[in-house]
Design a protein around this motif. Sequence first.
Motif, PDB file in Angstrom:
ATOM      1  N   LEU A  84      -4.848  -5.202  -7.926  1.00  0.00           N
ATOM      2  CA  LEU A  84      -4.470  -3.831  -7.615  1.00  0.00           C
ATOM      3  C   LEU A  84      -5.723  -3.012  -7.390  1.00  0.00           C
TER       4      LEU A  84
ATOM      5  N   THR B 198      -5.647   5.713  -0.884  1.00  0.00           N
ATOM      6  CA  THR B 198      -4.494   4.817  -0.811  1.00  0.00           C
ATOM      7  C   THR B 198      -4.513   3.843  -1.982  1.00  0.00           C
ATOM      8  N   ALA B 199      -3.363   3.702  -2.638  1.00  0.00           N
ATOM      9  CA  ALA B 199      -3.207   2.662  -3.659  1.00  0.00           C
ATOM     10  C   ALA B 199      -2.735   1.387  -2.966  1.00  0.00           C
TER      11      ALA B 199
ATOM     12  N   GLN C  29     -11.068  -2.160  -7.368  1.00  0.00           N
ATOM     13  CA  GLN C  29      -9.945  -3.069  -7.549  1.00  0.00           C
ATOM     14  C   GLN C  29     -10.133  -3.888  -8.815  1.00  0.00           C
TER      15      GLN C  29
ATOM     16  N   VAL D 144      -7.527   1.015  -5.585  1.00  0.00           N
ATOM     17  CA  VAL D 144      -7.463   2.313  -4.912  1.00  0.00           C
ATOM     18  C   VAL D 144      -8.592   2.364  -3.897  1.00  0.00           C
ATOM     19  N   GLN D 145      -8.276   2.784  -2.673  1.00  0.00           N
ATOM     20  CA  GLN D 145      -9.270   2.834  -1.604  1.00  0.00           C
ATOM     21  C   GLN D 145      -9.384   4.239  -1.044  1.00  0.00           C
TER      22      GLN D 145
ATOM     23  N   THR E 241     -13.953   1.775  -2.659  1.00  0.00           N
ATOM     24  CA  THR E 241     -12.807   0.981  -3.104  1.00  0.00           C
ATOM     25  C   THR E 241     -13.051   0.402  -4.493  1.00  0.00           C
TER      26      THR E 241
ATOM     27  N   ILE F 232      -1.747   8.053  -1.290  1.00  0.00           N
ATOM     28  CA  ILE F 232      -1.755   9.044  -2.361  1.00  0.00           C
ATOM     29  C   ILE F 232      -2.092  10.414  -1.790  1.00  0.00           C
TER      30      ILE F 232
ATOM     31  N   SER G  94       0.831  -1.196   0.000  1.00  0.00           N
ATOM     32  CA  SER G  94       0.000   0.000   0.000  1.00  0.00           C
ATOM     33  C   SER G  94       0.866   1.247   0.000  1.00  0.00           C
TER      34      SER G  94
END
Length: 380
Positions: A122, A93-94, A133, A124-125, A131, A88, A85
């Motif tokens: 993968l 968060t990536a 993915q 991003v949240q 979220t 960003i 993680s």
Amino acid sequence: MKKTLLATAIIGALSATAAAQAATVYDQDGTKLDIYGRIGLGIEGGGSQYSDNTYIDSNGDLQGQRINRSGDFVNVGSRLGLRMSQAITSDMTAFGRLEWRFKANSQDAAGNGFDQLRQSYLGVQSQQYGTFQAGNFDSFYLQFVSSPFDVYINNGLHFAGNGKQSRGDSIGYYTPDLEGFTAFLQLKNYSERGYVEDPNAPLSSGQHRTTEQGNVIAPQGGVRYENGPVTVGLGFVEDVQRGGGNGEMMYGLIGQYQFTDQFSARLGYEGRGNSNSASYANYMENNPTKDNGYNTVGLGATYTTGPWAFTGDFYNINRDDGKDNSKAWSLGGYYKVSSAMDVFVEVNDNDAKAGNDRVGQQFDNLTDDAYWLTGVRYFF
């Protein structure tokens, strides 16, 4: 190497008996890398008296050959994984996850090491936006709907599990917690890019013929509600044939109530429509142990005391197409030796009767014996 104890990942009571640990390899300036895994070893025995579509009689004979169904030393879900993680912004968060399976019970079974890529995705949240993915991950239907019943190490779950129209070429989104509600949507793509267009063309090595369906998208979605002791999930899956389904819609409504810190009960329903398509009828003819439409009701409970946890579940499976119903049950006992190790024993009976409508053939009157598994797991 700096080590920190991560938060316990609760998946029913079984996970409560084994805290998930990980080693933090790197954690600086918002970037983090954890390594985690487990080694599981056990002994199993009993189980179904048929294998795939081949009937095995009560003596274990298959086409004149003796089939050994006695206890055997086995691997129990051993795996190794990485969690990644990077922040960003303060809200976004990536992340990434990579996980492999390996067989720990013997050198011969292990082969060259890892034998399966279990997770690889993968995303991003955001606490504000939710979220997103993409990649290879467990079905959202399991994560948000059927998870209250996913408390057994092997063979105990009779609702849709982690691979239902998932595990690869998937994208998914779920909202942040909205006053207890979380909505989710996932799309699984079955592609024919690079396939041979002529279905009658001969195949060379590595080629595949196209199907009448072409590319297929399998959606699944729904909503989960969590508030205090109550958890309820409602979801659907378009169970396309390319992913092992019958082409009909599957629905589930599953809930759990935590009566006390030690005792919880769960109740659920799952059903799938009956397909009348010629292609699925042909598939059923060649795979008589597979089901078409069905309605399943499950009831279960978990009790914990100190280092002990006990589970019990019962399912009534009502099959279409004239197949007999099944009354399946599972029992489990788990002891937490330490924060990283547990020992367990599980017994279940699937009451397998799929295929017994083929009167006069070798699939008549299929039965099964209770399956049992006992062993030990170490988490790191």
